[in-house]
Design a protein around this motif. Sequence first.
Motif, PDB file in Angstrom:
ATOM      1  N   PRO A 194       0.835  -1.215   0.000  1.00 37.19           N
ATOM      2  CA  PRO A 194       0.000   0.000   0.000  1.00 37.19           C
ATOM      3  C   PRO A 194       0.867   1.262   0.000  1.00 37.19           C
ATOM      4  CG  PRO A 194      -0.704  -1.554   1.706  1.00 37.19           C
ATOM      5  CD  PRO A 194       0.620  -2.037   1.195  1.00 37.19           C
ATOM      6  N   VAL A 195       0.285   2.332  -0.516  1.00 34.09           N
ATOM      7  CA  VAL A 195       1.018   3.594  -0.572  1.00 34.09           C
ATOM      8  C   VAL A 195       1.370   4.075   0.829  1.00 34.09           C
ATOM      9  CG1 VAL A 195       0.893   5.997  -1.331  1.00 34.09           C
ATOM     10  CG2 VAL A 195      -0.074   4.191  -2.757  1.00 34.09           C
ATOM     11  N   GLU A 196       0.466   3.828   1.810  1.00 35.65           N
ATOM     12  CA  GLU A 196       0.706   4.319   3.162  1.00 35.65           C
ATOM     13  C   GLU A 196       1.873   3.610   3.840  1.00 35.65           C
ATOM     14  OE1 GLU A 196      -2.121   3.202   2.035  1.00 35.65           O
ATOM     15  OE2 GLU A 196      -3.346   5.020   1.795  1.00 35.65           O
ATOM     16  N   GLN A 197       2.203   2.399   3.374  1.00 35.55           N
ATOM     17  CA  GLN A 197       3.272   1.631   4.006  1.00 35.55           C
ATOM     18  C   GLN A 197       4.612   1.765   3.286  1.00 35.55           C
ATOM     19  OE1 GLN A 197       2.015  -2.435   4.461  1.00 35.55           O
ATOM     20  NE2 GLN A 197       0.141  -1.893   5.568  1.00 35.55           N
ATOM     21  N   ALA A 198       4.695   2.647   2.312  1.00 33.56           N
ATOM     22  CA  ALA A 198       5.957   2.839   1.598  1.00 33.56           C
ATOM     23  C   ALA A 198       6.974   3.470   2.537  1.00 33.56           C
ATOM     24  CB  ALA A 198       5.741   3.710   0.371  1.00 33.56           C
ATOM     25  N   SER A 199       8.105   2.790   2.727  1.00 32.98           N
ATOM     26  CA  SER A 199       9.108   3.250   3.689  1.00 32.98           C
ATOM     27  C   SER A 199      10.176   4.144   3.066  1.00 32.98           C
ATOM     28  CB  SER A 199       9.789   2.044   4.342  1.00 32.98           C
ATOM     29  OG  SER A 199      10.398   1.228   3.350  1.00 32.98           O
ATOM     30  N   ASN A 200      10.353   4.041   1.748  1.00 31.53           N
ATOM     31  CA  ASN A 200      11.408   4.831   1.103  1.00 31.53           C
ATOM     32  C   ASN A 200      10.906   5.381  -0.228  1.00 31.53           C
ATOM     33  OD1 ASN A 200      13.883   6.001   0.595  1.00 31.53           O
ATOM     34  ND2 ASN A 200      14.818   4.113  -0.157  1.00 31.53           N
ATOM     35  N   PRO A 201       9.943   6.315  -0.205  1.00 30.10           N
ATOM     36  CA  PRO A 201       9.412   6.856  -1.467  1.00 30.10           C
ATOM     37  C   PRO A 201      10.336   7.902  -2.067  1.00 30.10           C
ATOM     38  CG  PRO A 201       8.305   7.896   0.364  1.00 30.10           C
ATOM     39  CD  PRO A 201       9.256   6.887   0.963  1.00 30.10           C
ATOM     40  N   ILE A 202      10.138   8.149  -3.337  1.00 30.62           N
ATOM     41  CA  ILE A 202      10.913   9.161  -4.064  1.00 30.62           C
ATOM     42  C   ILE A 202      10.022   9.799  -5.111  1.00 30.62           C
ATOM     43  CG2 ILE A 202      11.812   7.706  -5.913  1.00 30.62           C
ATOM     44  CD1 ILE A 202      13.898  10.241  -3.970  1.00 30.62           C
ATOM     45  N   GLY A 203      10.229  11.075  -5.354  1.00 29.74           N
ATOM     46  CA  GLY A 203       9.534  11.782  -6.427  1.00 29.74           C
ATOM     47  C   GLY A 203      10.524  12.166  -7.502  1.00 29.74           C
ATOM     48  N   ILE A 204      10.126  12.048  -8.754  1.00 32.07           N
ATOM     49  CA  ILE A 204      11.009  12.382  -9.872  1.00 32.07           C
ATOM     50  C   ILE A 204      10.324  13.406 -10.769  1.00 32.07           C
ATOM     51  CG2 ILE A 204      12.224  10.173  -9.854  1.00 32.07           C
ATOM     52  CD1 ILE A 204      10.494   9.267 -12.191  1.00 32.07           C
ATOM     53  N   ASP A 205      11.110  14.329 -11.275  1.00 35.47           N
ATOM     54  CA  ASP A 205      10.623  15.345 -12.210  1.00 35.47           C
ATOM     55  C   ASP A 205      11.359  15.152 -13.526  1.00 35.47           C
ATOM     56  OD1 ASP A 205       9.192  17.934 -12.838  1.00 35.47           O
ATOM     57  OD2 ASP A 205      11.261  18.567 -13.142  1.00 35.47           O
ATOM     58  N   MET A 206      10.605  14.789 -14.581  1.00 31.84           N
ATOM     59  CA  MET A 206      11.199  14.561 -15.890  1.00 31.84           C
ATOM     60  C   MET A 206      11.510  15.900 -16.547  1.00 31.84           C
ATOM     61  SD  MET A 206      10.847  11.275 -15.701  1.00 31.84           S
ATOM     62  CE  MET A 206      11.373  10.798 -17.332  1.00 31.84           C
ATOM     63  N   GLY A 207      12.609  15.948 -17.278  1.00 31.17           N
ATOM     64  CA  GLY A 207      12.995  17.194 -17.927  1.00 31.17           C
ATOM     65  C   GLY A 207      13.866  16.958 -19.138  1.00 31.17           C
ATOM     66  N   LEU A 208      14.277  18.061 -19.777  1.00 29.60           N
ATOM     67  CA  LEU A 208      15.146  18.016 -20.950  1.00 29.60           C
ATOM     68  C   LEU A 208      16.559  18.495 -20.623  1.00 29.60           C
ATOM     69  CD1 LEU A 208      12.688  19.372 -23.672  1.00 29.60           C
ATOM     70  CD2 LEU A 208      13.295  17.007 -23.191  1.00 29.60           C
ATOM     71  N   LYS A 209      16.711  19.268 -19.549  1.00 33.49           N
ATOM     72  CA  LYS A 209      18.052  19.644 -19.099  1.00 33.49           C
ATOM     73  C   LYS A 209      18.731  18.441 -18.462  1.00 33.49           C
ATOM     74  CE  LYS A 209      20.513  22.877 -16.109  1.00 33.49           C
ATOM     75  NZ  LYS A 209      20.374  23.940 -15.082  1.00 33.49           N
ATOM     76  N   SER A 210      18.028  17.757 -17.595  1.00 32.82           N
ATOM     77  CA  SER A 210      18.410  16.452 -17.048  1.00 32.82           C
ATOM     78  C   SER A 210      17.275  15.487 -17.337  1.00 32.82           C
ATOM     79  CB  SER A 210      18.659  16.535 -15.539  1.00 32.82           C
ATOM     80  OG  SER A 210      19.700  17.449 -15.255  1.00 32.82           O
ATOM     81  N   PHE A 211      17.612  14.198 -17.485  1.00 31.03           N
ATOM     82  CA  PHE A 211      16.556  13.232 -17.793  1.00 31.03           C
ATOM     83  C   PHE A 211      15.526  13.184 -16.673  1.00 31.03           C
ATOM     84  CE2 PHE A 211      14.886   8.851 -17.832  1.00 31.03           C
ATOM     85  CZ  PHE A 211      14.273   8.877 -19.074  1.00 31.03           C
ATOM     86  N   LEU A 212      15.999  13.127 -15.435  1.00 33.11           N
ATOM     87  CA  LEU A 212      15.096  13.211 -14.293  1.00 33.11           C
ATOM     88  C   LEU A 212      15.874  13.755 -13.092  1.00 33.11           C
ATOM     89  CD1 LEU A 212      15.599  10.627 -12.099  1.00 33.11           C
ATOM     90  CD2 LEU A 212      14.594   9.381 -13.999  1.00 33.11           C
ATOM     91  N   LEU A 395      11.407  14.065   2.381  1.00 29.55           N
ATOM     92  CA  LEU A 395      12.618  13.317   2.064  1.00 29.55           C
ATOM     93  C   LEU A 395      12.758  12.100   2.959  1.00 29.55           C
ATOM     94  CD1 LEU A 395      15.124  16.263   1.547  1.00 29.55           C
ATOM     95  CD2 LEU A 395      13.867  14.974  -0.177  1.00 29.55           C
ATOM     96  N   ALA A 396      12.237  12.154   4.173  1.00 29.84           N
ATOM     97  CA  ALA A 396      12.329  11.011   5.073  1.00 29.84           C
ATOM     98  C   ALA A 396      11.400   9.897   4.661  1.00 29.84           C
ATOM     99  CB  ALA A 396      12.018  11.459   6.507  1.00 29.84           C
ATOM    100  N   GLY A 397      10.307  10.222   3.920  1.00 26.37           N
ATOM    101  CA  GLY A 397       9.392   9.195   3.446  1.00 26.37           C
ATOM    102  C   GLY A 397       8.536   8.600   4.546  1.00 26.37           C
ATOM    103  N   VAL A 398       8.058   9.406   5.468  1.00 30.97           N
ATOM    104  CA  VAL A 398       7.239   8.901   6.550  1.00 30.97           C
ATOM    105  C   VAL A 398       5.923   8.403   5.977  1.00 30.97           C
ATOM    106  CG1 VAL A 398       6.107   9.496   8.720  1.00 30.97           C
ATOM    107  CG2 VAL A 398       8.311  10.513   8.139  1.00 30.97           C
ATOM    108  N   GLY A 399       5.511   7.173   6.346  1.00 31.23           N
ATOM    109  CA  GLY A 399       4.306   6.603   5.767  1.00 31.23           C
ATOM    110  C   GLY A 399       3.031   7.220   6.311  1.00 31.23           C
ATOM    111  N   LYS A 400       3.005   7.548   7.645  1.00 34.50           N
ATOM    112  CA  LYS A 400       1.783   8.071   8.230  1.00 34.50           C
ATOM    113  C   LYS A 400       1.653   9.560   7.967  1.00 34.50           C
ATOM    114  CE  LYS A 400       1.721   4.687  11.959  1.00 34.50           C
ATOM    115  NZ  LYS A 400       1.677   4.485  13.427  1.00 34.50           N
TER     116      LYS A 400
END
Length: 406
Positions: A194-212, A395-400
Amino acid sequence: MITAYQYRLRLAKSQEAEIEIWLDMLRCQYNYLLADRFNWYEQNRCSINSCPLVCHLPTLRDNPDYFSQKKTLPQLKKDRQWYKAIHSNVLQDCVKRVDLAFKRYLKGDCNGRKSGRPRFKSKNSYRSLTFSAFSKNPIKGNKLNLPKFGWVKMVYHRPIPDGFKIKTATVTRKADGYYVTLSLQDDTIPSVIPVEQASNPIGIDMGLKSFLVKSDGTEIPIPQYYRKAQKRLKKIQKTVSRSKKGSNNRKKAVGRLGKAHKKVADTRKDFHFKTAKNLLDNHDLVAHEKLNIKGLAKTKMAKSVLDAGWGQFLSILSNKAENAGLVTVAVNPRNTSQNCSNCGKKVPKKLKDRIHSCPDCGYTEDRDTNAAINILKLAVGHPVGNKAYRVSEALAGVGKKPTLNL
């Protein structure tokens, strides 16, 4: 779970000639069945909304669908004996392709998007055939047993795991040879966390200057394989355009051009697979933007967008995450680059402004990193304007979910 493994075939000259004969016969049958569909469509529709009282009505016949056209295959083998050499399942797949193309033309796909009018296949446009019936042990060593065709050699670089069942095998002719794609079924699917139990999430932003760019500030540079190969492709394309149509020199130049384009596509795909694996090895939830790639491909950035291959990468990422029991979340990209990830205030910026600086809270960060943090916050269920959910928590990826200080 359905997955696919692709292997390169090492066919003998006699086997290549037989495959070409099969492809040509299937192409003719495809065009015949498609013409039958068009004839019925033209004879059973009217382009105006009213008719005179006295008019000639043609004799109507039943709609040729998948089942009715499949029933014509036994008679086809009686009238044209050479079609007996092709396996029945391969012929049935040809009928299925006609049915799918015509349905997308009239009704559209599952999302209601209609395709254009199906085209008749030329000699070089019908390039694959599909087998769907196999013995218990179709693979022995580096050989594959194709029904009614025989044993073929392949580069068996990736063993099939135990418990996987071969459902279909599609033989495809490409610029540099023949390949077989095995569709495999595995019933041992890991449960998705489940999304709520994710312990190490990350967000990515796609771009053309950098791939992500990740929400922790790290970035992956964009390789630009097509732009680096443009000079070589232009030289080969010039050779093709200067050659006489129908000559052997033109055929050779077209072959070289196809191999050059395939090399660019293969290196890009390899980069996408390695990048997706790196993300999923280190994170159990990956949040990304739901991009309108077709719309971006119609702008001045079309070449750069298509060279980056965002659509292929996100498809690979979601498929690999599903197979591993991990999660990918697509969020609405609206204002993810404009809103402050620390306080939630909207800070308007132009495309040339690469640094985010909030006048209210004084938070300063790279524009793409700020957007990646906002994407992560939206994926885990926190609105961008939530002041209680700070950067450190994202950045800590807290689930709750944290309690709001109202």
